[in-house]
Scaffold this active site. Sequence first.
Site, PDB file in Angstrom:
ATOM      1  N   HIS A 196      44.259  -8.139  20.021  1.00  0.00           N
ATOM      2  CA  HIS A 196      44.805  -6.827  19.794  1.00  0.00           C
ATOM      3  C   HIS A 196      46.172  -7.055  19.779  1.00  0.00           C
ATOM      4  CE1 HIS A 196      45.539  -2.903  19.177  1.00  0.00           C
ATOM      5  NE2 HIS A 196      45.075  -2.181  20.300  1.00  0.00           N
ATOM      6  N   LYS A 250      25.401   1.114   4.989  1.00  0.00           N
ATOM      7  CA  LYS A 250      24.661   0.580   3.985  1.00  0.00           C
ATOM      8  C   LYS A 250      24.542  -0.943   3.790  1.00  0.00           C
ATOM      9  CE  LYS A 250      25.857   4.706   0.792  1.00  0.00           C
ATOM     10  NZ  LYS A 250      26.588   4.792  -0.231  1.00  0.00           N
ATOM     11  N   ARG A 282      44.416   6.467  19.247  1.00  0.00           N
ATOM     12  CA  ARG A 282      45.724   6.130  19.618  1.00  0.00           C
ATOM     13  C   ARG A 282      46.214   5.137  18.623  1.00  0.00           C
ATOM     14  NH1 ARG A 282      47.559   6.974  23.822  1.00  0.00           N
ATOM     15  NH2 ARG A 282      45.539   7.271  24.836  1.00  0.00           N
ATOM     16  N   THR A 283      45.394   4.037  18.446  1.00  0.00           N
ATOM     17  CA  THR A 283      45.948   2.920  17.592  1.00  0.00           C
ATOM     18  C   THR A 283      45.905   3.091  16.350  1.00  0.00           C
ATOM     19  OG1 THR A 283      44.927   1.290  19.204  1.00  0.00           O
ATOM     20  CG2 THR A 283      45.513   0.466  17.012  1.00  0.00           C
ATOM     21  N   ARG A 313      40.122  -2.400  12.885  1.00  0.00           N
ATOM     22  CA  ARG A 313      39.415  -2.337  14.259  1.00  0.00           C
ATOM     23  C   ARG A 313      37.984  -2.611  14.194  1.00  0.00           C
ATOM     24  NH1 ARG A 313      39.973  -0.307  19.678  1.00  0.00           N
ATOM     25  NH2 ARG A 313      42.168  -0.644  19.117  1.00  0.00           N
TER      26      ARG A 313
END
Lengths: 308, 308, 308
Positions: free
Chosen positions: B130, B81, B52-53, B102
Amino acid sequence: MVRHLIDPLDLSVSEIDDLLNLADDISAHPQKYAHACDGKKLATLFYEPSTRTRLSFETAMLNMGGSVMGFHSASTSSATKGESVADTIRVVSCFADICAMRHPKEGAPRRAAHFSKIPVINAGDGGHQHPTQTLTDLMTIRCKKSRLHDLTIGLCGDLKFGRTVHSLIKSLARYSGIRFILISPEELRVPGYIIDEVLRPQNIPFQEVRSLDEVLPKLDILYMTRVQKERFFNEEDYVRLKDSYVLTAEKMKAAKPDMYVLHPLPRVNEISLDVDDDPRAAYFDQVQNGVYVRQALILRLLGVKLPC
Amino acid sequence: MVRHLIDPLDLSVSEIDDLLNLADDISAHPQKYAHACDGKKLATLFYEPSTRTRLSFETAMLNMGGSVMGFHSASTSSATKGESVADTIRVVSCFADICAMRHPKEGAPRRAAHFSKIPVINAGDGGHQHPTQTLTDLMTIRCKKSRLHDLTIGLCGDLKFGRTVHSLIKSLARYSGIRFILISPEELRVPGYIIDEVLRPQNIPFQEVRSLDEVLPKLDILYMTRVQKERFFNEEDYVRLKDSYVLTAEKMKAAKPDMYVLHPLPRVNEISLDVDDDPRAAYFDQVQNGVYVRQALILRLLGVKLPC
Amino acid sequence: MVRHLIDPLDLSVSEIDDLLNLADDISAHPQKYAHACDGKKLATLFYEPSTRTRLSFETAMLNMGGSVMGFHSASTSSATKGESVADTIRVVSCFADICAMRHPKEGAPRRAAHFSKIPVINAGDGGHQHPTQTLTDLMTIRCKKSRLHDLTIGLCGDLKFGRTVHSLIKSLARYSGIRFILISPEELRVPGYIIDEVLRPQNIPFQEVRSLDEVLPKLDILYMTRVQKERFFNEEDYVRLKDSYVLTAEKMKAAKPDMYVLHPLPRVNEISLDVDDDPRAAYFDQVQNGVYVRQALILRLLGVKLPC
């Protein structure tokens, strides 16, 4: 009202004709459509991976100047947080102008369409439907044979689980003069409902045979399918059956000079590589046609006004 | 100097007003902004999935003519890595004009910003912040109630782990006449620091209650949250508590006619489906507003010159 | 005839000069190329993840107005259904105008090119080749030193498995006056064939040494490499060796004032963070150059007509 495409039979024969005509025009004049979807966004909601189908949709949109977003597998989507398909589509309706949904569960795209504010295209739901593959198959047959009627169509391989086969039979059954030859091992015959509900009621001639070789000379179209490992319950059955219906250059000698071979791809080994250079091999043409037919479908579902 | 958005409180009240005004204008006149980011690139750096974000950010950029790149989970990124966030952002600074990150680790976007040559937007860092969700919530409240002051705000569900709740409280605390009603089970009350460092020092009225029903008639806004399975230590506690605070159409009868329901989504079952058709259900409006507010933010962080 | 780039040595020295000149011009005048690929599509076919390389290709295409599609790991591609690389590229030829392929199996991009109707760029095949990294390295050396000849090049770290090292040696060996100093532990020396087939036959001076410190003052370029965990057979060897060849600010004092440090990235800890602010640290410049050189390559492979 928002229009969706969930089942190939959602489209009337004349709507299919219109889509195929438009797809032919896109094929002939791609530049004419290069900006037809400027500013439009396609969401590809793939709850299970399918590179070919996803990239075909994305290409269709990009070819018309639009853009693309989405997810490629359930593990990278909100589905892992327990969100319903109904909520996901309401959210995606705020993001995109149209969407293509692939889902492992039959009926999920239909349910999504119910809650959607944007057109939903079923890009394959379990063993159920895959209407844009059917449109691709129809376009390819029509391109190669210049008609969709009066054809002897051979379908070969896994006729039990192959959803593309079922949709193609139902769609071609609407045209006159179609005769089906259904070539498969006993274990992978077409489901009874196809015979009882589609072929018999309309008196459509068909035969069920075990051997590809004996019927090959009669065919106008040979539709090969993959014997999908994931459909089998045990490895042994898979190994025993998978090579039963392999098409080779040698076998192709018995076919008509204008009998075209189709395959929804990916193939594993049911068409040997020596067939690829045969001008009757039409399976890579199918891929190209799949892009055009998806362009046509997107244009129609979005109601894009086109220049004459 | 490059500007970032890591914490909602990085923005002053007047900067928030400016962003919300711009978002409102984008909502009213989307075509005006259709080419505002032509040639600009957004990188979505999602070290954990959040469809969604991510799609909201991508939609925001695509709506303004820009393009998008990135990764959707740590497993498909160079993080596997062993690359540091600092190095990744220096690399991405060579690719994109702006990025949304995120990350499961609190503070990772702040650290990235320190090394970045392009604006970094925190798209959620662990249980921490957020900020674009907070902007979305503020925009939705302002749209529905025409103000951000003099409101009684109910927050319901998981108030302990829900980062959107903490950010919303801190942000609304800056407006006058705000009163909070904090509705949660004992185990999921707001953390003490919210009360001790935010509410008490500013003399902001609040109550903590266990029952949704008794306070519903007093509310101007009801902010529901998901009781996230992944935040619980054992299955038993989750099962016992998850249904405690479910909003239904029946319960909505007790609410004011202009009490709007918000939810950061995805919901599981804390708002029953029969609430969806209530005109006071504002959670899908939030999704739409989230796109506009992200467009506004991108424009401001990029310093795009806009026509009046 | 379709042109591909599979091995850095597929390009002649004069073709490399042309690409680097074009890349320099793109670097100086990016806006001139902002629409050079309008309507073109790049497919990124990454059978194993590599965020940096993939995003660099995508940035290159997006910088020129084109668009991008593809997959990021084998698990989300049709490869899981058993499709061959030959079939995949024939399909992708219907979707994109050019593609970049990363594959764990050596030779896969060469095989793809054989069946492709569009240019294939090898974006790394196992321990084999990674030609766009080599072009990036060459561009960076030329930018920093204004030449590709008459240089003493130190290569440090894992010289056995590092494909970028092998390609760089072979490519620089074609310029006059190059001298190599090969700095590695015994276990990670360059493979014998590099010495026997590249260096000795052309009488190119080289030394193999164990210590970075003693040779540092002689170098014009120091090319550091990561000691990749995944290349080791046991954890113990990895732990013992990984810190052997770490570059620090302290060590840099012994280097020439115009000795530039390159690294293909990602680094783990073989260059300590205190080197990053040294003006001789060129590894983030490499990332930026990587975009320009890929833009140049795409333009040449697509045969795009450019304004003078």
